[in-house]
Design an enzyme around this catalytic site. Structure first.
Site, PDB file in Angstrom:
ATOM      1  N   TYR A 635       0.872  -1.208  -0.076  1.00 11.02           N
ATOM      2  CA  TYR A 635       0.018  -0.068  -0.050  1.00 11.02           C
ATOM      3  C   TYR A 635       1.008   1.324  -0.045  1.00 11.02           C
ATOM      4  O   TYR A 635       1.992   1.154   0.260  1.00 11.02           O
ATOM      5  CB  TYR A 635      -0.993   0.245   1.168  1.00 11.02           C
ATOM      6  CG  TYR A 635      -0.185   0.354   2.600  1.00 11.02           C
ATOM      7  CD1 TYR A 635      -0.360   1.793   2.829  1.00 11.02           C
ATOM      8  CD2 TYR A 635       0.338  -0.611   3.373  1.00 11.02           C
ATOM      9  CE1 TYR A 635       0.467   2.061   4.124  1.00 11.02           C
ATOM     10  CE2 TYR A 635       0.852  -0.288   4.552  1.00 11.02           C
ATOM     11  CZ  TYR A 635       1.030   1.186   4.817  1.00 11.02           C
ATOM     12  OH  TYR A 635       1.682   1.517   6.019  1.00 11.02           O
ATOM     13  N   CYS A 636       0.410   2.435  -0.368  1.00  8.36           N
ATOM     14  CA  CYS A 636       0.969   3.538  -0.488  1.00  8.36           C
ATOM     15  C   CYS A 636       0.215   4.805   0.205  1.00  8.36           C
ATOM     16  O   CYS A 636      -0.920   4.556   1.024  1.00  8.36           O
ATOM     17  CB  CYS A 636       1.706   3.830  -1.596  1.00  8.36           C
ATOM     18  SG  CYS A 636       0.197   4.062  -2.971  1.00  8.36           S
ATOM     19  N   ALA A 637       0.088   5.979  -0.293  1.00 12.13           N
ATOM     20  CA  ALA A 637      -0.839   7.046   0.241  1.00 12.13           C
ATOM     21  C   ALA A 637      -2.158   6.821  -0.610  1.00 12.13           C
ATOM     22  O   ALA A 637      -3.281   7.226  -0.137  1.00 12.13           O
ATOM     23  CB  ALA A 637      -0.169   8.327  -0.008  1.00 12.13           C
ATOM     24  N   LEU A 663      -3.233   4.526   2.097  1.00 10.95           N
ATOM     25  CA  LEU A 663      -3.336   4.077   3.563  1.00 10.95           C
ATOM     26  C   LEU A 663      -4.785   4.006   4.434  1.00 10.95           C
ATOM     27  O   LEU A 663      -5.167   3.529   5.137  1.00 10.95           O
ATOM     28  CB  LEU A 663      -2.491   5.165   4.167  1.00 10.95           C
ATOM     29  CG  LEU A 663      -2.365   5.345   6.048  1.00 10.95           C
ATOM     30  CD1 LEU A 663      -1.829   3.827   6.527  1.00 10.95           C
ATOM     31  CD2 LEU A 663      -1.436   6.209   6.337  1.00 10.95           C
TER      32      LEU A 663
END
Length: 761
Positions: A635-637, A663
């Site tokens: 995952y990331c932003a 996130l």
């Protein structure tokens, strides 16, 4: 016929006087020029004095720009130092002087006289102000006294009275000399010339270096080792610096019966001519016209003084050059923080009777992907009817001065926000961004002017919400919200807004905010599109809220001030940190990988996630173990970088990799008790817009609009999951099917339009 020789006498040196003398000589090679200076130095860098005391400037001689001898040699100017001009005989066109060392008197004739006596620091009449350990800073002599005291007495504690430009520059200098420093300011915040929000940026920098800040309080007494404040508290002080303002030197002008102005300075015409046609004046002693408000003001700054000296010189030699006034453009650097102002602030504009608005933007000073990008803040003030720019402020660790100069230029040339929006600024990844912070501020102002995106600054927020009982909606991510937020705010991350719109009441005034204002704008437009009418966005978002809370706070709602992260002037060795990936022991257990940057990861991450940034995956993938079928969620932003990460890991041989998305999505799934990996049961996805979905949908279907599909891949679970997509006609769902199959889903069907789906049911 013999031409009469011009005899130009200039009273005062430094900025205005020395500039005037040099300009007169460039105009005329025959004029007799005499400069009379009360002090020992005629031209020195008075703005550089704090930096010599603090050790940034190593050589005292660097501060001396001209000596009497060099001025005589270069410009053929007769210079008299230690010379007090005791009187002006206007009818005889003479001045009388006294040598302060010998007492000798002299008389000088003039055809034209230029007064450039500047000002002097205000010394308050309070007990102890005349002690030997109490100083002001205006001349090289003052600087030498302070330096000598620091070297010989070795003080440990200092109090700086006054939080303006010189005061704060001296705070930094004394901290660099190893002293514990407190600053005392009678106004609500330091740098009272700036907005409270801008000053909040400076105050947090001061606090981070251990400086004590005491605002809304004055000094009642100075003792031999302490300063007593008027609230009764005591501050240790082995030395005290008084920096509470500058008073124009007007005694000579008053005795010559020259007319004074309404602001307390010497009255001059636009040509800088006094009430006597043969006497001109320039610099800190005169009052001038503010270039925006048109009011008479005193602006004791080096830039205007130099320009005024030049113009006065032209006009005494027969010119007719008008001084257009000043914007008061000024900037300060305190440690690493830079902040400045130009023109009028919103408060000053309203006080001047101008119907004005303002917007605040926080943006990277150069592209975020290029190393060492820093946030720069831009505030633009403009006439709410015409859009003409009338002032602004800038703050940041890098790039603030550049933006401030542009705002000053725009204000001086009466540009509108529409003009500013279309300016091409220099762009290269290490230099700037394709849309500069100034462009973004102009766009934001355009949106506010048109009503497309209403916003309110933090300075106006208290009055704005009074009596409205608003609902504050915080659209930042989970960790940002948990760290701090407006008390009572509803948390709805932007990524989850569409699915949780029911949490927002339709009968209350909505105030949205994010970190900078950008996502707040996007949220506002989403809510407007869904029928909400009473919505506004906080200009500058949470960053602006924090800075305002730091200085003056809010009355109608509460937000805590974040703790200060202490800094040191000494270079600090970075502590060796244990990589979270090293903590993984079972290399077959499911694992969550945060592919954001280390800085983003440190600000808050999914529980037990390890951090391997997207760029590091090719060199660190071995840390994920040798089991190619290991369950890995990335995952990331927002879901964008994690989509790339998923593809990279699959290309490296990992077969069970899922994109968890952003996130906020990860945290929402955790909060609802969902696993990070979605169920493998058959799934129906409605790819229409949110309003279409709310108007009626297939029972059990989830809504992911087509445009948002790439961001929410993580919701869909295993790549072999049975997924049916549909829309209104089958067209958008066809695109959705292609998108999902391209990213690896193998069992995706296009259900066509909603009517077809209902008929099949």
């Amino acid at each position: 016929m013999e031409t009469k020789m011009e005899k130009i006498v200039i009273v005062g040196g430094v900025a205005a006087g020395a500039t005037a003398a040099a300009k007169v000589r460039r105009i005329s090679s025959t004029a007799q020029i005499t400069m009379l200076e009360l002090g020992p130095d005629i031209s020195f860098a008075n703005c550089g004095l704090p930096y010599y005391i603090g050790g940034d400037i190593k050589s005292r001689s660097k501060l001396i720009l001209q000596s009497p001898e060099s001025f005589k040699e270069q410009y053929d100017v007769d210079v008299y130092t230690h010379t007090l001009v005791s009187s002006i005989d206007r009818s005889a066109h003479t001045v009388t002087t006294i040598d302060t060392r010998s007492g000798e008197q002299n008389t000088f004739e003039y055809t034209k006289l230029i007064l450039a006596q500047g000002g002097r620091p205000v010394v308050p009449t309070l007990p102890g102000a005349m002690y030997e350990h109490v100083f002001s800073l205006w001349t090289l002599e003052d600087m030498d006294k302070i330096t000598r005291h620091l070297n010989e007495k070795k003080p440990k504690n200092a109090v700086v009275v006054g939080g303006g430009f010189i005061g704060l520059e001296m705070v930094e200098a004394l901290v660099k000399r190893g002293l514990t420093v407190n600053v005392v300011e009678m106004m609500p915040h330091v740098m009272s010339i700036m907005d409270a929000e801008t000053a909040g940026f400076i105050e947090r920098e001061l606090l981070s270096y251990g400086v004590g800040i005491h605002t809304n309080v004055g000094v009642s007494e100075i003792t031999t080792n302490r300063v007593k404040l008027d609230n009764g508290s005591m501050l240790d002080a082995d030395m005290v610096l008084l920096s509470i303002g500058v008073r124009p030197t007007l005694q000579l002008a008053k005795e010559a019966v020259l007319q004074l102005g309404e602001s307390g300075g010497l009255l001059v015409t636009p040509q800088l001519q006094t009430s006597d046609p043969d006497i001109y004046a320039a610099g800190d002693m005169i009052e001038i016209e503010h270039r925006v408000s048109g009011k008479k003001v005193r602006i004791p700054l080096a830039g205007p003084a130099n320009r005024q000296g030049r113009i006065a010189a032209e006009n005494v030699m027969g010119g007719n050059h008008s001084y257009k006034g000043s914007l008061g453009t000024s900037v300060v650097r305190v440690f690493e923080a830079v902040a400045g102002t130009t023109g009028l602030s919103l408060k000053q504009a309203h006080a001047a009777g101008i119907e004005a608005d303002a917007v605040v933007v926080h943006k990277e000073h150069h592209t975020s992907y290029y190393p060492n990008a820093e946030t720069v803040t831009v505030s633009v003030v403009y006439d709410r009817h015409s859009g003409v720019i009338i002032g602004g402020q800038a703050a940041g660790y890098k790039g603030a001065d550049k933006r401030l100069d542009v705002i000053a230029t725009a204000t001086a040339s009466k540009m509108t926000v529409y003009d500013l929006a279309d300016v091409d600024f220099a762009y290269s990844p290490p230099i700037g961004t394709a849309n500069d912070a100034l462009n973004m501020a102009a766009y934001t102002a355009e949106n506010k002017l048109s009503g497309f995106s209403p916003s309110v600054t933090v300075a106006e927020l208290d009055a704005f919400v009074e009596g409205k009982n608003p609902l504050f909606v915080d659209v930042r991510d989970y960790f940002a919200f948990e760290k701090n937020h407006i008390l009572g705010a509803t948390h709805l991350p932007l990524e989850l807004l569409s699915n949780q719109i029911g949490a927002i009441p339709t009968d209350r005034f909505i105030v949205v905010y994010d970190e900078t204002g950008k996502k707040g704008h996007q949220t506002l437009r989403t809510l407007k599109g869904m029928g909400f009418t009473q919505v506004t966005n906080i200009s500058g978002g949470y960053i602006s809220l924090q800075r305002q809370a730091q200085t003056v706070g809010f009355k109608n709602f509460k937000i805590d001030v974040l703790p200060i992260q202490l800094k040191s002037l000494k270079e600090e060795q970075e502590e060796e940190q244990v990589d979270p990936a090293a903590k993984q022991t079972d290399q077959n257990a499911p694992i969550v990988v945060d592919v954001r940057t280390p800085g983003e990861y440190k600000s808050g991450a999914y529980p037990d996630a390890i951090n391997i940034s997207l760029d590091e995956i090719p060199t660190r993938y071995a840390e994920l173990g040798k089991n190619a079928s290991r369950e890995i969620v990335v995952y990331c932003a927002t879901g964008a970088r994690s989509a790339y990460a998923e593809n990279m890991l699959r290309q490296l041989g990992f077969t069970n990799v899922k994109n968890g998305g952003g996130l906020s999505m990860m945290m929402a799934r955790q909060a609802s008790g969902s696993k990070t990996t979605a169920s493998n049961e058959p799934l129906v996805v409605d790819v229409r817009s949110v309003p279409e979905f709310r108007g009626g949908a297939i029972p059990g279907a989830i809504n992911i609009p087509l445009d948002e599909l790439p961001e929410h891949i993580g919701k869909l679970g295993d790549y072999s999951r049975d997924i049916t997509v549909y829309c209104a006609s089958g067209a958008r769902s066809s695109y959705a099917q292609q998108i999902l199959m391209k990213v690896g889903f193998t069992n995706v069907k296009n259900g066509g339009g909603i009517m077809q789906m209902m008929m099949r049911r």
